[in-house]
Design an enzyme around this catalytic site. Structure first.
Site, PDB file in Angstrom:
ATOM      1  N   CYS A 119       0.815  -1.228   0.000  1.00  0.00           N
ATOM      2  CA  CYS A 119       0.000   0.000   0.000  1.00  0.00           C
ATOM      3  C   CYS A 119       0.843   1.270   0.000  1.00  0.00           C
ATOM      4  CB  CYS A 119      -0.957  -0.005   1.183  1.00  0.00           C
ATOM      5  SG  CYS A 119      -1.977  -1.481   1.238  1.00  0.00           S
ATOM      6  N   HIS A 252      -2.979   7.040   2.183  1.00  0.00           N
ATOM      7  CA  HIS A 252      -3.440   5.737   1.692  1.00  0.00           C
ATOM      8  C   HIS A 252      -4.820   5.468   2.293  1.00  0.00           C
ATOM      9  CE1 HIS A 252      -4.039   1.610   0.946  1.00  0.00           C
ATOM     10  NE2 HIS A 252      -3.791   1.234   2.191  1.00  0.00           N
ATOM     11  N   ASN A 282     -10.245  -0.195   0.080  1.00  0.00           N
ATOM     12  CA  ASN A 282      -8.785  -0.130   0.079  1.00  0.00           C
ATOM     13  C   ASN A 282      -8.270  -0.754  -1.222  1.00  0.00           C
ATOM     14  OD1 ASN A 282      -6.055  -0.516   0.502  1.00  0.00           O
ATOM     15  ND2 ASN A 282      -6.295  -1.199   2.619  1.00  0.00           N
TER      16      ASN A 282
HETATM   17  N1  ACO Z   1     -18.621  -8.385   9.656  1.00  0.00           N
HETATM   18  C1  ACO Z   1     -19.099  -8.610  10.881  1.00  0.00           C
HETATM   19  N2  ACO Z   1     -18.342  -8.896  11.926  1.00  0.00           N
HETATM   20  C2  ACO Z   1     -17.016  -8.948  11.745  1.00  0.00           C
HETATM   21  C3  ACO Z   1     -16.429  -8.713  10.478  1.00  0.00           C
HETATM   22  C4  ACO Z   1     -17.288  -8.435   9.405  1.00  0.00           C
HETATM   23  N3  ACO Z   1     -16.839  -8.191   8.153  1.00  0.00           N
HETATM   24  N4  ACO Z   1     -15.096  -8.839  10.591  1.00  0.00           N
HETATM   25  C5  ACO Z   1     -14.837  -9.121  11.880  1.00  0.00           C
HETATM   26  N5  ACO Z   1     -15.989  -9.180  12.563  1.00  0.00           N
HETATM   27  C6  ACO Z   1     -16.205  -9.454  13.989  1.00  0.00           C
HETATM   28  C7  ACO Z   1     -15.118 -10.303  14.595  1.00  0.00           C
HETATM   29  O1  ACO Z   1     -15.384 -11.671  14.380  1.00  0.00           O
HETATM   30  C8  ACO Z   1     -15.219  -9.938  16.044  1.00  0.00           C
HETATM   31  O2  ACO Z   1     -16.301 -10.641  16.608  1.00  0.00           O
HETATM   32  P1  ACO Z   1     -16.198 -11.218  18.116  1.00  0.00           P
HETATM   33  O3  ACO Z   1     -15.992 -10.012  18.980  1.00  0.00           O
HETATM   34  O4  ACO Z   1     -17.501 -11.893  18.279  1.00  0.00           O
HETATM   35  O5  ACO Z   1     -15.021 -12.110  18.096  1.00  0.00           O
HETATM   36  C9  ACO Z   1     -15.617  -8.479  16.009  1.00  0.00           C
HETATM   37  O6  ACO Z   1     -16.110  -8.222  14.676  1.00  0.00           O
HETATM   38  C10 ACO Z   1     -14.464  -7.526  16.288  1.00  0.00           C
HETATM   39  O7  ACO Z   1     -13.376  -7.937  15.489  1.00  0.00           O
HETATM   40  P2  ACO Z   1     -12.054  -7.157  15.536  1.00  0.00           P
HETATM   41  O8  ACO Z   1     -11.055  -7.765  14.597  1.00  0.00           O
HETATM   42  O9  ACO Z   1     -11.639  -6.968  16.958  1.00  0.00           O
HETATM   43  O10 ACO Z   1     -12.563  -5.793  14.942  1.00  0.00           O
HETATM   44  P3  ACO Z   1     -11.883  -4.404  15.040  1.00  0.00           P
HETATM   45  O11 ACO Z   1     -12.713  -3.497  15.835  1.00  0.00           O
HETATM   46  O12 ACO Z   1     -10.420  -4.493  15.346  1.00  0.00           O
HETATM   47  O13 ACO Z   1     -12.002  -3.933  13.528  1.00  0.00           O
HETATM   48  C11 ACO Z   1     -10.664  -3.735  11.564  1.00  0.00           C
HETATM   49  C12 ACO Z   1     -11.387  -4.696  12.505  1.00  0.00           C
HETATM   50  C13 ACO Z   1     -11.683  -2.843  10.880  1.00  0.00           C
HETATM   51  C14 ACO Z   1      -9.924  -4.533  10.501  1.00  0.00           C
HETATM   52  C15 ACO Z   1      -9.698  -2.906  12.439  1.00  0.00           C
HETATM   53  O14 ACO Z   1      -8.826  -3.734  13.146  1.00  0.00           O
HETATM   54  C16 ACO Z   1      -8.944  -1.940  11.645  1.00  0.00           C
HETATM   55  O15 ACO Z   1      -9.439  -0.914  11.290  1.00  0.00           O
HETATM   56  N6  ACO Z   1      -7.636  -2.257  11.374  1.00  0.00           N
HETATM   57  C17 ACO Z   1      -6.847  -1.508  10.498  1.00  0.00           C
HETATM   58  C18 ACO Z   1      -6.455  -2.437   9.430  1.00  0.00           C
HETATM   59  C19 ACO Z   1      -6.923  -2.014   8.072  1.00  0.00           C
HETATM   60  O16 ACO Z   1      -7.704  -1.145   7.824  1.00  0.00           O
HETATM   61  N7  ACO Z   1      -6.310  -2.696   7.145  1.00  0.00           N
HETATM   62  C20 ACO Z   1      -6.522  -2.430   5.781  1.00  0.00           C
HETATM   63  C21 ACO Z   1      -5.413  -3.032   5.060  1.00  0.00           C
HETATM   64  S1  ACO Z   1      -3.900  -2.577   5.709  1.00  0.00           S
HETATM   65  C22 ACO Z   1      -3.382  -1.234   4.931  1.00  0.00           C
HETATM   66  O17 ACO Z   1      -3.880  -0.899   3.934  1.00  0.00           O
HETATM   67  C23 ACO Z   1      -2.254  -0.497   5.585  1.00  0.00           C
END
Ligand code: ACO
Length: 325
Positions: A119, A252, A282
């Site tokens: 990215c 990004h 993304n």
């Molecule tokens: N739909 C519904 N529920 C979901 C989904 C989905 N698509 N994905 C995960 N969940 C659930 C999980 O199973 C979990 O459930 P549980 O609590 O019952 O176990 C719950 O949601 C929370 O999951 P987390 O992984 O803790 O969710 P979080 O609040 O951390 O959000 C996210 C996840 C959005 C990926 C977050 O970690 C984030 O913003 N990370 C940044 C990473 C990113 O944006 N990466 C993009 C690519 S990297 C880059 O480009 C640099």
């Protein structure tokens, strides 16, 4: 005589019709994967994305974006002597995507190569092309970010497959006596490679290992916000400027919560941040040039303004470039 590089045209390409969160929810339900528009919007800000149809490749999207950038610059493909494509989803192991774009544009002879910094790829590519132009190795470059990330998504992993989309963006970078790219800074920390990776390889004619992207979302979030702040300050300081003098921030487009958190940490108000993650999701190396093209074509970015481009992603890699339009 002073020799610099300037961005003189932008273009982009998005495959097919947008796929809304509700459309995706329906598709994933058929695979037994449960998600919702509400979860996707509140956690990521994403409302829709584009997916390339089978057979549509990064080089095709890159060539389409390049043609639009050339047209905006009023230039012919034959005037280009360097093509750099940032991609982590190349058409082939080789030839490079850049060579395929060059072939599609029917503009042989100049240099062409790919940059693989996930990215952060577009920022790495822009910094590389700028350095080559300033060194006199090239005069007019196409710098492209092009991806079909949908091909490396595990549709059974809801924590990653809702986050990404396909597309391409391009700029024409031309030698000039007036500075356009004012400063660029690039970094990597290979020790953090496993927070975001696609570790599969091709060996003996077969894919070996996991062919899909995997991610530790929380670790990516923490790292991204910290490094984007640091590299932005480092880059504007290298140009003898301050963050207050930046007219537009183009980060990004990973996730709206990363964008908000890093802009807040930098003290840049949200009105000065270009956001397209809601529309494109993304698109990895394509996200920065896609957003740049959109804000250029809708008239937000104006001549004489300062734009800070930032990338962060797998590797772990990060970087920024400050440009005067
Ligand atoms: N739909 C519904 N529920 C979901 C989904 C989905 N698509 N994905 C995960 N969940 C659930 C999980 O199973 C979990 O459930 P549980 O609590 O019952 O176990 C719950 O949601 C929370 O999951 P987390 O992984 O803790 O969710 P979080 O609040 O951390 O959000 C996210 C996840 C959005 C990926 C977050 O970690 C984030 O913003 N990370 C940044 C990473 C990113 O944006 N990466 C993009 C690519 S990297 C880059 O480009 C640099």
């Amino acid at each position: 005589m002073n020799r610099f590089s300037r961005i003189v045209g932008t273009g982009s390409a998005l495959p097919g019709e947008p796929v809304s969160n509700d459309d995706l929810v329906e598709r994933l339900a058929k695979l037994g994967v449960e998600t919702s528009d509400e979860w996707i919007v509140t956690r990521t800000g994403i409302r829709q994305r584009h997916f390339a149809a089978p057979g549509v490749t990064s080089s095709q999207l890159g060539a389409e974006a390049a043609r639009k950038a050339l047209s905006a610059a009023g230039m012919e493909a034959s005037e280009i002597d360097l093509i750099v494509v940032a991609t982590s989803t190349p058409d082939h192991v080789f030839p490079s995507t850049a060579c395929l774009v060059q072939k599609a544009l029917d503009a042989p002879g100049g240099a062409a190569f790919d940059v693989h910094a996930v990215c952060t790829g577009f920022v790495y590519a822009l910094a590389s092309a700028d350095a080559m132009i300033r060194a006199g190795i090239a005069n007019r470059a196409l710098v492209i970010g092009a991806e079909v990330f949908s091909r490396i998504l595990d549709w059974k992993d809801r924590s990653t497959c809702v986050l990404f989309g396909d597309g391409a963006g391009a700029v024409v970078l031309a030698a000039d006596t007036r500075p356009g790219v004012l400063a660029a800074r690039l970094h990597a920390d290979g020790r953090q490679g496993d927070v975001l990776c696609a570790t599969g390889t091709i060996s003996g004619g077969e894919v070996v290992g996991n062919p899909f992207l995997t991610m530790n979302g929380k670790a990516v979030f923490r790292l991204a916000v910290a490094v984007l702040d640091a590299v932005s300050r480092e880059t504007v300081a290298a140009a003898g400027m301050t963050l207050e003098q930046v007219d537009w921030l183009i980060p990004h487009q990973a996730n709206v919560r990363i964008l908000d958190a890093s802009a807040k940490r930098m003290g840049i108000p949200s009105e000065r941040v270009v956001v397209t993650v809601d529309q494109h999701a993304n698109t990895s190396a394509a996200s920065v040039p896609l957003a740049f093209d959109r804000a250029t074509r809708d008239g937000r970015i104006k001549s004489g303004q300062h734009v800070l481009l930032e990338g962060v992603g797998g590797g772990f890699t990060w970087g920024a470039a400050l440009v005067r339009i």
